[in-house]
Design a protein around this motif. Structure first.
Motif, PDB file in Angstrom:
ATOM      1  N   LYS A   1       1.166  -1.112   0.262  1.00  0.00           N
ATOM      2  CA  LYS A   1      -0.088   0.130   0.426  1.00  0.00           C
ATOM      3  C   LYS A   1       0.775   1.143   0.110  1.00  0.00           C
TER       4      LYS A   1
ATOM      5  N   TYR B   1      -3.368   8.177  -1.666  1.00  0.00           N
ATOM      6  CA  TYR B   1      -4.215   6.766  -1.442  1.00  0.00           C
ATOM      7  C   TYR B   1      -4.972   7.475  -1.822  1.00  0.00           C
TER       8      TYR B   1
ATOM      9  N   PHE C   1      -6.291  11.209  -1.785  1.00  0.00           N
ATOM     10  CA  PHE C   1      -5.816  12.301  -1.125  1.00  0.00           C
ATOM     11  C   PHE C   1      -4.403  11.904  -1.385  1.00  0.00           C
TER      12      PHE C   1
ATOM     13  N   ALA D   1      -0.256  12.145  -0.958  1.00  0.00           N
ATOM     14  CA  ALA D   1       0.688  11.835  -0.215  1.00  0.00           C
ATOM     15  C   ALA D   1       1.960  12.777  -0.816  1.00  0.00           C
TER      16      ALA D   1
ATOM     17  N   PRO E   1       7.634  18.564   8.315  1.00  0.00           N
ATOM     18  CA  PRO E   1       6.910  18.659   9.292  1.00  0.00           C
ATOM     19  C   PRO E   1       6.017  17.405   9.006  1.00  0.00           C
TER      20      PRO E   1
ATOM     21  N   GLY F   1       3.305  14.483   8.601  1.00  0.00           N
ATOM     22  CA  GLY F   1       2.544  14.280   7.018  1.00  0.00           C
ATOM     23  C   GLY F   1       3.279  14.740   5.653  1.00  0.00           C
ATOM     24  N   ALA F   2       4.477  15.558   5.966  1.00  0.00           N
ATOM     25  CA  ALA F   2       4.419  15.684   4.572  1.00  0.00           C
ATOM     26  C   ALA F   2       4.471  14.662   3.513  1.00  0.00           C
ATOM     27  N   GLY F   3       4.901  14.146   4.301  1.00  0.00           N
ATOM     28  CA  GLY F   3       5.378  12.415   3.331  1.00  0.00           C
ATOM     29  C   GLY F   3       6.322  11.386   2.902  1.00  0.00           C
ATOM     30  N   LYS F   4       7.200  12.548   3.549  1.00  0.00           N
ATOM     31  CA  LYS F   4       8.742  11.513   4.452  1.00  0.00           C
ATOM     32  C   LYS F   4       8.313   9.783   4.150  1.00  0.00           C
TER      33      LYS F   4
ATOM     34  N   GLN G   1       9.812   3.419  11.026  1.00  0.00           N
ATOM     35  CA  GLN G   1       9.536   4.948  11.766  1.00  0.00           C
ATOM     36  C   GLN G   1       8.863   4.331  13.179  1.00  0.00           C
TER      37      GLN G   1
HETATM   38  N1  LIG Z   1      -2.239   4.195   4.548  1.00  0.00           N
HETATM   39  C1  LIG Z   1      -1.966   5.793   4.173  1.00  0.00           C
HETATM   40  N2  LIG Z   1      -3.751   5.403   3.777  1.00  0.00           N
HETATM   41  C2  LIG Z   1      -3.721   6.959   4.111  1.00  0.00           C
HETATM   42  N3  LIG Z   1      -2.589   7.613   3.869  1.00  0.00           N
HETATM   43  C3  LIG Z   1      -1.592   7.549   4.037  1.00  0.00           C
HETATM   44  C4  LIG Z   1      -1.513   6.273   4.371  1.00  0.00           C
HETATM   45  N4  LIG Z   1      -0.187   6.392   4.738  1.00  0.00           N
HETATM   46  C5  LIG Z   1       0.114   7.541   4.816  1.00  0.00           C
HETATM   47  N5  LIG Z   1      -1.092   8.024   4.901  1.00  0.00           N
HETATM   48  C6  LIG Z   1      -1.085   9.590   4.864  1.00  0.00           C
HETATM   49  O1  LIG Z   1       0.223  10.665   3.938  1.00  0.00           O
HETATM   50  C7  LIG Z   1       0.317  11.775   4.351  1.00  0.00           C
HETATM   51  C8  LIG Z   1       2.640  11.993   4.543  1.00  0.00           C
HETATM   52  O2  LIG Z   1       2.308  10.392   5.357  1.00  0.00           O
HETATM   53  P1  LIG Z   1       3.725  10.219   6.070  1.00  0.00           P
HETATM   54  O3  LIG Z   1       3.962   8.865   6.639  1.00  0.00           O
HETATM   55  O4  LIG Z   1       4.634  10.153   4.689  1.00  0.00           O
HETATM   56  O5  LIG Z   1       4.278  11.682   6.389  1.00  0.00           O
HETATM   57  P2  LIG Z   1       5.390  11.523   7.734  1.00  0.00           P
HETATM   58  O6  LIG Z   1       6.462  13.221   6.645  1.00  0.00           O
HETATM   59  O7  LIG Z   1       6.107  11.008   7.372  1.00  0.00           O
HETATM   60  O8  LIG Z   1       5.395  12.662   8.679  1.00  0.00           O
HETATM   61  P3  LIG Z   1       6.013  12.272  10.196  1.00  0.00           P
HETATM   62  O9  LIG Z   1       6.818  13.142  10.542  1.00  0.00           O
HETATM   63  O10 LIG Z   1       4.211  12.510  11.079  1.00  0.00           O
HETATM   64  O11 LIG Z   1       6.456  10.674  10.289  1.00  0.00           O
HETATM   65  C9  LIG Z   1      -0.265  12.011   5.823  1.00  0.00           C
HETATM   66  O12 LIG Z   1      -1.317  12.754   5.219  1.00  0.00           O
HETATM   67  C10 LIG Z   1      -0.614  11.028   6.373  1.00  0.00           C
HETATM   68  O13 LIG Z   1      -2.520  10.658   6.834  1.00  0.00           O
END
Ligand SMILES: Nc1ncnc2c1ncn2[C@@H]1O[C@H](COP(=O)(O)OP(=O)(O)OP(=O)(O)O)[C@@H](O)[C@H]1O
Ligand SMILES: [Mg+2]
Lengths: 277, 308, 281
Positions: A277, B15, B18, B20, B39, B41-44, B85
């Motif tokens: 996913k 997703y 949405f 990402a 920050p 939810g950036a998508g990292k 993570q």
């Molecule tokens: N399996 C999923 N299904 C739906 N949305 C997702 C999924 N995984 C992540 N997202 C969404 O994608 C966006 C990016 O998520 P991601 O985990 O990549 O952020 P991140 O940069 O790692 O944040 P953090 O610093 O909090 O770890 C977020 O808005 C999250 O809600």
């Protein structure tokens, strides 16, 4: 923290890793399982033995009084329920070894996601789980057959064919259950609900403790769609020669095969989509 | 075999409806240490999962170790070390058993793994905890175990998603040092983090992400030079009072940022600017002059602080 | 700020008021707060999961009553009158489901809260005492068990399986059974440290279920074994409910009631001691 020295990217034999993926998963499951050997045997055998004594002998005594020693299908009640209890034991053991690890892998510890970061593929994870569950089934079925034989509930010549059919039915059902479990996103309650609304009725309404046709017709369908009933019918045929037409034999075997194939085919894509996913 | 470990072109992940990760481009070279900053939810993490060759991309191109992860996932993963993570350790197994079973997934032999597991336990300073179940380890120990696990296959590229969250300051610094040594041996590092000091210490180059897009990229010093001033003065006037001094201070600096609890004043000469502020009759409750950091770059790019 | 202060002040005031009263170190007089929490949790859980607790005994009744009943014919009740097999097992299933529900709530559920959600630690960090938690949790199990018992009676009464007005008393009897098992269950759970040990609870429950005069009279056992079974709580519960549903009221009924009262009190004392020892060192 001590230093770590290596030449990056040299250690792994890729072809080997890819070839043995499913077995690596199975090895890991067996490894975890070995820790609960004691309780596994106690439950895998304790529960069915309790059923054997209480139902086979206890209720059996009442049946024999009522039928004047005629029993059911011309055999004692104990002989009548034995194949059903074997089917139950097999199905429970194999199913448990499929559903719990699947929940654990996807929801509780999310171990499958970690596994999938290695060369292991989603399909191999599914296969590995099935392999381990089958191994567990082999053990439990063999041990239980031994007990049934000691109680004089099945003839020795029927042990091998019954071993095959009950194990096959159990693996088929487990495959179907795997395809269901992999679809549970995170709701543990749903997991419990399946136990109560699917597994438990299957156990109770599949002609396990009485001939299925004694049930009102509106409850008989539960047996017809339940692998437990098909497995039990085959077991009764093999154990004491309960009469079955050829078409019935073919039907029981085909039904179980279909459950297996559909289960696996429904499980693979969800394993993949969920992990990728 | 090219020396490009990762090539991402217009990489996208959606997703449902949405978005990402929204069309990002970057390249990581062999032996480099590359950072993803952004920050919540950036998508990292989403990007990391695609690099791990697990999560399938929705669009764009991605090449890892010269191969397409959609087709060669297992081959690629054989040479990656992944520290997710969320630790995803097997809670029912002991520390050493986690390392061992994970190694087996790479098809590594028992003979290879026996000393390897000990070496990794020493690396993670968990020798004394080798026979404890994961459940019985502290949060930081679990994190260290997850990092050690990512190294069991002697990977070419190590992907670390927020490696130091939950580690104490000392453990953090030791880890940085060890990662640096791995890099010296040729291991490529990809790291996500919220911590500026970590990015400055570890990364040769980094991208700053927000809402699935790349806001900026470059080396830490380049980014600071480009998006911030040399020095920063932080002044506090007390809650609710910061706003009222903002206009006055703005005249004395290149640029200011008004945060709820303080004002950041960007300038080439911090001490002089602070003196000027005081000379105007504004007396901050506290004040601080410091060098500019990635945090400031971030604030400039996104209008937000990193850990919010 | 002021809100927090008010909160602290009243918490202290409440604590002060209780000081000097009996058991103040373990009891703050507010187990209903613990129940309230369970109620909130219930509202957000799956309704099917909640309903299923009452469905299971009905399944057993249908399967055994309809299926096996035909090949067994009639049995005799305590007074020597013939009863159908369904009439014979229905009270046993009610007693068993009361037991199962209470054991589930007080073992699996409590175990989970203790080790994963760390709920009790949190509760005991407030001014709640160990006894508040114990009573609160157990009462919750009872309320749930009572609702299940009512549901079961609503199903079996039209089936003609309750032959006496005393049958109404089967509902409080089920509550009493749940109280006994729940209080002991929670004490036992406090000793358990992992899931595998939890399984042993089931290991002892199943034989009790199968051999306590649930599906066949214990008269088929040799006499010494009969005494062992009679000492088991489930047999006591089954006989109590059976007497009520079939309208056989005699001195034995009071023995069963006394048995469960004792069991409950012992369980409560035991649980409070354990919770105090575990969390209030
Ligand atoms: N399996 C999923 N299904 C739906 N949305 C997702 C999924 N995984 C992540 N997202 C969404 O994608 C966006 C990016 O998520 P991601 O985990 O990549 O952020 P991140 O940069 O790692 O944040 P953090 O610093 O909090 O770890 C977020 O808005 C999250 O809600
Ligand atoms: Mg993340």
């Amino acid at each position: 923290m001590s230093d770590l020295k290596f030449k990056p990217g040299q250690a792994v034999d890729v072809a080997r890793a890819m070839r043995w993926g499913a077995w690596a998963v199975a090895e890991y499951r067996l490894f975890s399982m070995s820790k609960w050997m004691g309780s596994m045997f106690a439950f895998g055998l304790g529960n069915p033995v309790i059923y054997l004594i209480s139902i086979g002998l206890g209720i059996g005594a009442l049946v024999d009084i009522n039928t004047g020693g005629q029993g059911i299908n011309g055999v004692s009640y104990l002989q009548f329920v034995a194949p059903a209890l074997l089917a139950t034991t097999a199905i429970n053991a194999v199913m448990e070894e499929v559903t719990f690890p699947t929940m654990q892998g996807f929801v509780w510890d999310k171990m499958f996601f970690a596994m999938n970061n290695t060369p292991i593929t989603p399909k191999q994870i599914a296969n590995g789980i099935m392999i381990t569950a089958t191994v567990r089934g082999v053990f439990n079925v063999l041990l239980y057959e031994l007990i049934l034989w000691l109680f004089g509930a099945v003839p020795v010549t029927s042990l091998l064919p019954m071993f095959i059919t009950s194990l096959f039915a159990a693996v088929a059902f487990a495959a179907a259950m795997m395809s269901v479990t992999v679809r549970l996103e995170n709701d543990d309650a749903l997991f419990a609900i399946i136990g109560r609304f699917v597994i438990s009725p299957m156990f109770l309404f599949s002609g396990t403790f009485y001939p299925l046709d004694q049930m009102p017709i509106y409850l008989q369908w539960i047996g017809w769609i339940s692998p437990m009933w098909h497995s039990t019918q085959l077991g009764r045929f093999l154990s004491y020669g309960m009469p079955l037409e050829t078409w019935q034999l073919v039907m029981h075997i085909s039904f179980l095969s279909a459950v297996f194939v559909i289960g696996i085919l429904a499980a693979y894509p969800k394993f993949e989509s969920r992990l990728q996913k | 075999m090219t020396s490009d470990m990762i090539v991402a072109k217009d990489l996208k992940k959606v997703y449902g409806d949405f978005v990402a990760v929204d069309g990002i481009n970057f390249t990581v070279k062999q032996g480099e240490s590359f950072g993803l900053l952004g920050p919540n939810g950036a998508g990292k993490s989403t990007t990391m999962k695609m690099i791990s060759s697990v999560s399938k991309r929705t669009g764009g191109e991605l090449t890892i170790l010269g191969k397409d992860p959609d087709k060669f996932g297992p081959e690629i993963r054989a040479h990656l070390g992944v520290v997710p993570q969320k630790d995803m350790l097997d809670r029912e197994l002991k520390a050493w058993e986690n390392l061992y079973t994970y190694g087996r997934y790479f098809g590594l032999s028992r003979k290879f793994l026996k000393p390897k597991v000990e070496e990794l336990l020493a690396f993670a300073q968990l020798e004394e905890k080798r026979n404890e179940k994961v459940e019985e380890l502290s949060g930081g120990m679990q994190r260290r175990l997850a990092i050690a696990r990512g190294l069991v296959n002697e990977p070419e590229m190590l992907l670390l998603d927020e490696p130091t969250t939950g580690l104490d300051p000392q453990a953090r610094h030791i880890l940085w040092d060890r990662l640096f040594r791995l890099k010296e041996q040729g291991v490529t590092l990809v790291i996500t983090t919220h911590y500026m000091d970590e990015a400055e210490q570890l990364c040769d180059r980094l991208i700053v992400m927000d809402k699935g897009k790349i806001m900026a990229d470059g080396s830490p010093t380049e980014l600071i030079k480009k998006y911030s001033s040399k020095e920063v003065v932080e002044v506090r006037f007390g809650t609710d009072k910061n706003e009222q001094f903002a206009d006055e201070i703005k005249k004395l600096a290149d640029r200011i940022e008004v945060l709820p609890d303080r004002i950041l004043v960007y300038t080439a000469h911090g001490e002089q600017t602070l003196e000027a502020i005081v000379a105007k009759g504004m007396n901050p409750v506290t004040s601080l002059v410091r060098r500019s950091s990635l945090e400031d770059v971030f604030l400039r790019l996104t209008g937000r602080t990193l850990v919010d | 700020m002021s809100l927090i202060q008010a909160g602290v002040t009243s918490a202290v005031a409440i604590a002060e008021r209780r000081r000097g009263k009996l058991g103040q170190s373990v009891y703050a007089g507010r187990p209903h707060r613990v129940i309230q929490r369970s109620f909130f949790a219930l509202k957000s859980s799956t309704w099917l999961g909640v309903v299923s607790g009452f469905v299971e005994p009905v399944f057993y009744l249908l399967a055994f009553g309809l299926g096996i009943g035909q090949i067994i014919g009639n049995l005799t009740d305590g007074a020597g009158n013939p009863v159908s097999y369904s009439q014979y097992i229905a009270p046993a299933l009610l007693a068993t489901s009361a037991m199962n529900g209470a054991i589930y709530d007080s073992t699996w559920n409590v175990f989970f809260k203790m080790h994963f959600a760390k709920l009790y630690q949190t509760m005991l960090h407030t001014s709640l005492g160990a006894l508040d938690v114990a009573i609160g949790e157990i009462s919750w199990a009872l309320m749930r068990g009572t609702v299940y018992a009512i549901g079961f009676m609503i199903v079996v009464t039209p089936m003609g399986l309750v032959t006496s007005w005393y049958g109404l008393l089967a509902i409080p009897a089920a509550t009493l059974i749940a109280f006994g098992f729940g209080s002991i269950g929670m004490a036992v759970t406090s000793y358990v440290t992992n899931f595998q040990q939890m399984n042993w609870v089931n290991f002892f429950m199943l034989p009790m279920f199968m051999f306590s005069g649930t599906f066949f009279p214990i008269s088929i056992y040799p006499e010494p074994i009969q005494y062992v079974v009679m000492a088991m709580p489930l047999w006591q519960g089954v006989e109590m409910v059976r007497g009520l549903m079939l309208g056989i009221i005699d001195g034995a009924l009071f023995v069963h009631i006394a048995y469960f009262l004792l069991m409950t009190i012992a369980g409560l004392i035991f649980t409070t001691r354990r919770l105090t020892a575990l969390f209030m060192r």
